[in-house]
Design an enzyme around this catalytic site. Structure first.
Site, mmCIF file in Angstrom:
data_model
loop_
_atom_site.group_PDB
_atom_site.id
_atom_site.type_symbol
_atom_site.label_atom_id
_atom_site.label_comp_id
_atom_site.label_asym_id
_atom_site.label_seq_id
_atom_site.Cartn_x
_atom_site.Cartn_y
_atom_site.Cartn_z
ATOM 1 C CB CYS A 144 -3.940 -18.454 21.970
ATOM 2 S SG CYS A 144 -5.103 -19.583 22.718
ATOM 3 C CG ASP A 162 -1.808 -6.697 -2.639
ATOM 4 O OD1 ASP A 162 -1.552 -7.356 -1.620
ATOM 5 O OD2 ASP A 162 -2.852 -6.048 -2.785
ATOM 6 C CB SER A 163 2.581 -8.162 0.822
ATOM 7 O OG SER A 163 1.536 -8.114 1.746
ATOM 8 C CB THR A 218 -1.399 -21.900 20.734
ATOM 9 O OG1 THR A 218 -2.714 -21.454 21.099
ATOM 10 C CG2 THR A 218 -0.429 -20.740 20.879
ATOM 11 C CB THR A 262 1.394 -11.633 14.206
ATOM 12 O OG1 THR A 262 0.434 -12.298 13.414
ATOM 13 C CG2 THR A 262 0.719 -11.090 15.438
ATOM 14 C CB THR A 311 0.580 -4.182 6.273
ATOM 15 O OG1 THR A 311 -0.691 -4.114 5.636
ATOM 16 C CG2 THR A 311 1.208 -2.814 6.366
ATOM 17 C CB THR A 337 -0.932 -0.006 1.244
ATOM 18 O OG1 THR A 337 -1.862 -1.067 1.071
ATOM 19 C CG2 THR A 337 -1.692 1.289 1.404
HETATM 20 N N1 ASP Z 1 -2.677 -5.467 0.346
HETATM 21 C C1 ASP Z 1 -1.605 -4.605 0.805
HETATM 22 C C2 ASP Z 1 -0.330 -5.417 0.823
HETATM 23 O O1 ASP Z 1 -0.114 -6.169 1.718
HETATM 24 C C3 ASP Z 1 -1.927 -4.055 2.145
HETATM 25 C C4 ASP Z 1 -0.867 -3.166 2.727
HETATM 26 O O2 ASP Z 1 0.210 -2.975 2.222
HETATM 27 O O3 ASP Z 1 -1.155 -2.626 3.809
HETATM 28 O O4 ASP Z 1 0.443 -5.313 -0.069
#
Ligand code: ASP
Length: 342
Positions: free
Chosen positions: A281, A60-61, A279, A169, A92, A16
């Site tokens: 959790c 895009d990741s 887990t 995470t 992200t 992003t």
């Molecule tokens: N879909 C985007 C990605 O992971 C989201 C981001 O970067 O926040 O490339």
């Protein structure tokens, strides 16, 4: 005495932070790194020499594969001697998988690798990308009185906190505070000053950097839910190229162990497969000696993954299957890069 300027390589992989809206479809897609630099002219005022390089197809990741991880790791490896530190700009969504993978693939790392990105594109006025990028660069260039790097591991910097890469995470799809490190305290926090917590750092042995590429993808992941039908997963257990399975179990490693499950698990392990129990959790640890169902898993040969994140467990197995195939069972439960609490 004036300290030498640090030189940092930005490795742009997409996400992003570097996306713009297509005027026709309204969808976000990646542009090249120059757009980011134009939107953050402040980086030229930092006392750092900055160069940048992009992976061949910034993405895009969500579309990242182990080939992308190999390309990022290779880029850092090939430029390791020329730069004091690295900032990896990344989407992200799967950043925690890439940061975990890179931590294993770059054995003996002695320089900072700081991954960051943003929830809003850099061209949007309220973007979180500017702060994330500027502080990531500051952290990657931070050094002690001797000029040596403060951080010497793969990290994730996001929303004023620096986390160990293989402990982080993605925790929120919408908050600027998008990442957490549930089982390990942050390595630094950025307020008026950047405060580092050296007692939490991972330090490699003093050896040359070793690159361990990932050459196959023989790992699968099952997240349990109450009443699940194990027969729905039988083909996965029998699929010839699945060599390792991560089981996301309940609580401290407990499972719905039906006769079908027992048979599938025991056949898989008898034929040389590896099953790692972690887990589902968001914090805490697997202990296969606490409850009966977990103990049964242990008796079948399932390995306890302690407090590893899913991201660390999956990428560690991928790394070990490519780089230490004879020792996967032994090494997957060892603490290799600070991903497990001893
Ligand atoms: N879909 C985007 C990605 O992971 C989201 C981001 O970067 O926040 O490339």
């Amino acid at each position: 005495m004036e300290r030498a300027r640090k030189n940092i390589l930005i490795v742009y992989t997409g996400g992003t932070i570097g996306m713009i809206k297509d005027p026709h479809t309204g969808l976000l897609s990646n542009v090249d790194f120059n757009l980011i630099a134009d939107h953050v002219p402040e980086i030229r005022r930092l006392n750092i020499d900055i160069e940048s390089v992009s992976i061949s197809q910034p993405t895009d990741s969500a579309l990242m594969t182990t080939d992308h991880w190999n390309e990022i790791a290779q880029t850092i490896f090939e430029n390791y001697a020329q730069y004091d530190g690295f900032v990896v700009l990344h989407g992200t969504d799967t950043m925690a998988y890439s940061s975990s993978a890179l931590s294993f693939m770059l054995e003996g790392l002695n320089k900072p690798v700081v991954m960051t990105g943003s929830q809003l594109p850099i061209g949007i006025i309220r973007t979180d990308g500017k702060e994330n990028l500027i502080t990531a660069l500051e952290i990657a260039s931070s050094c002690d009185q001797n000029g040596d790097p403060i951080i010497r591991e793969v990290t994730v910097y996001f929303d004023y906190k620096l986390f160990r890469g293989n402990r982080s995470t993605k925790d929120s799809a919408s908050e600027f505070e998008a990442f957490k490190s549930p089982n390990y305290l942050e390595l630094a926090s950025a307020g008026v000053e950047i405060t580092f917590f050296p007692e939490r750092f991972f330090l490699s042995e003093n050896k040359p950097l070793k690159l361990g590429l990932i050459t196959g993808n023989e790992v699968a992941l099952i997240r349990m839910f109450p009443g699940m039908k194990w027969e729905h997963y039988s083909s996965l257990f029998e699929y010839p190229t699945v060599k390792a399975l991560v089981l996301e179990t309940f609580g401290a490693g407990n499972a719905l162990l039906t006769p079908e499950a027992t048979e599938l698990i025991s056949n898989f392990i008898t034929q040389g497969g590896i099953i790692l129990n972690i887990t589902q959790c968001s914090s805490g640890s697997v202990d296969q000696t606490k409850y009966k169902s977990a103990e049964q898993l242990m008796k079948l040969g399932v390995l306890g993954g302690s407090d590893m994140t899913t991201e660390a467990a999956v990428s560690k197995l991928l790394y070990l299957l490519s780089n230490a195939p004879e020792d996967v069972k032994k090494k997957v439960i060892q603490n290799l890069r600070g991903e497990i609490t001893n």
